[in-house]
Write a protein that holds these residues in place. Structure first.
Motif, mmCIF file in Angstrom:
data_model
loop_
_atom_site.group_PDB
_atom_site.id
_atom_site.type_symbol
_atom_site.label_atom_id
_atom_site.label_comp_id
_atom_site.label_asym_id
_atom_site.label_seq_id
_atom_site.Cartn_x
_atom_site.Cartn_y
_atom_site.Cartn_z
ATOM 1 N N SER A 1 0.989 -1.239 -0.120
ATOM 2 C CA SER A 1 -0.048 0.039 -0.099
ATOM 3 C C SER A 1 0.909 1.291 -0.008
ATOM 4 N N PHE A 2 2.082 1.212 0.589
ATOM 5 C CA PHE A 2 2.767 2.368 0.510
ATOM 6 C C PHE A 2 3.460 2.829 -0.753
ATOM 7 N N LEU A 3 3.851 1.630 -1.740
ATOM 8 C CA LEU A 3 4.412 1.975 -3.063
ATOM 9 C C LEU A 3 3.472 3.053 -3.789
ATOM 10 N N THR A 4 4.021 3.649 -4.518
ATOM 11 C CA THR A 4 3.529 4.668 -5.479
ATOM 12 C C THR A 4 3.700 4.465 -7.008
ATOM 13 N N GLY A 5 3.139 4.731 -7.918
ATOM 14 C CA GLY A 5 3.571 4.971 -9.376
ATOM 15 C C GLY A 5 3.951 3.714 -10.007
ATOM 16 N N GLU A 6 5.044 3.945 -10.858
ATOM 17 C CA GLU A 6 5.430 2.604 -11.564
ATOM 18 C C GLU A 6 5.608 1.434 -10.864
ATOM 19 N N GLU A 7 6.456 1.502 -9.653
ATOM 20 C CA GLU A 7 6.666 0.394 -8.968
ATOM 21 C C GLU A 7 5.367 -0.328 -8.329
ATOM 22 N N ARG A 8 4.396 0.588 -7.925
ATOM 23 C CA ARG A 8 3.183 -0.163 -7.697
ATOM 24 C C ARG A 8 2.489 -0.702 -8.665
ATOM 25 N N SER A 9 2.346 -0.254 -10.002
ATOM 26 C CA SER A 9 1.784 -0.727 -11.103
ATOM 27 C C SER A 9 2.471 -2.198 -11.537
ATOM 28 N N VAL A 10 3.719 -2.222 -11.238
ATOM 29 C CA VAL A 10 4.492 -3.409 -11.809
ATOM 30 C C VAL A 10 4.317 -4.548 -10.788
ATOM 31 N N ILE A 11 4.129 -4.274 -9.451
ATOM 32 C CA ILE A 11 4.052 -5.151 -8.416
ATOM 33 C C ILE A 11 2.585 -5.565 -8.270
ATOM 34 N N GLU A 12 1.605 -4.640 -8.551
ATOM 35 C CA GLU A 12 0.171 -4.981 -8.633
ATOM 36 C C GLU A 12 0.008 -5.707 -9.845
ATOM 37 N N LEU B 1 11.990 -2.018 -11.958
ATOM 38 C CA LEU B 1 11.107 -1.329 -10.955
ATOM 39 C C LEU B 1 10.631 -2.474 -9.978
ATOM 40 N N ARG B 2 10.414 -3.866 -10.560
ATOM 41 C CA ARG B 2 9.949 -4.888 -9.474
ATOM 42 C C ARG B 2 11.190 -5.081 -8.599
ATOM 43 N N LYS B 3 12.430 -5.202 -9.059
ATOM 44 C CA LYS B 3 13.676 -5.112 -8.054
ATOM 45 C C LYS B 3 13.467 -4.054 -7.175
ATOM 46 N N SER B 4 13.431 -2.749 -7.429
ATOM 47 C CA SER B 4 13.576 -1.610 -6.647
ATOM 48 C C SER B 4 12.290 -1.748 -5.685
ATOM 49 N N ALA B 5 11.063 -1.872 -6.156
ATOM 50 C CA ALA B 5 9.824 -2.256 -5.173
ATOM 51 C C ALA B 5 10.129 -3.208 -4.206
ATOM 52 N N LEU B 6 10.870 -4.420 -4.461
ATOM 53 C CA LEU B 6 10.770 -5.303 -3.460
ATOM 54 C C LEU B 6 11.872 -5.110 -2.572
#
Length: 142
Positions: free
Chosen positions: A77-88, A114-119
């Motif tokens: 829930s705290f991720l935003t933008g492109e990272e959140r889009s990729v993870i979702e 972006l996945r790597k960054s979000a993780l």
């Protein structure tokens, strides 16, 4: 405080989505078969019983999927933008890397980064090991 298994929670959401898709395909095939099985009442009865059982299993799987996705969505829930889009897209909607890159208008490499960054952000926030391949290797100084 117990640290959540971030990757496990996300993978559970992804695999449950894939499981549901497979079960739906199987049920749709049986529905088509049952419509053609009108010449044999016994075969039609067996098919309908099998369908009822599969639909009960599907309902249970959908309940588990909803729980898994809710857990995953709370974590990200705290991720935003492109990272959140990729993870979702990858974990919640179970899209492939190719489909994500097409949907998001970016290269597969960018999607993966972006996945790597979000993780990494998830691991930093909730604890745990960074994603595989995320450690930077530097050349030794001479």
């Amino acid at each position: 405080m117990i640290m959540p298994d971030i990757i496990g929670i996300l993978e559970r959401a992804r695999s449950s989505e894939q499981e549901i898709s497979t079960q739906l395909e199987h049920i749709e095939r049986l529905h088509r078969i049952s419509k053609r099985a009108q010449s044999s009442p016994e075969y039609a009865r067996q098919t309908v019983e099998k369908l009822a059982g599969l639909e009960r299993q599907l309902n249970d799987a959908i309940d588990r999927m909803c729980d898994a996705k809710a857990d995953a969505l709370r974590l990200i829930s705290f991720l935003t933008g492109e990272e959140r889009s990729v993870i979702e897209g990858y974990y919640i909607l179970a899209k492939s890397w190719q489909q994500l890159s097409y949907d998001l208008y970016m290269s597969e490499r960018r999607v993966y980064l972006l996945r790597k960054s979000a993780l990494t952000k998830l691991m930093n926030r909730y604890g745990g090991a960074p994603p595989v391949g995320s450690t930077k290797r530097t050349a030794p100084r001479l």
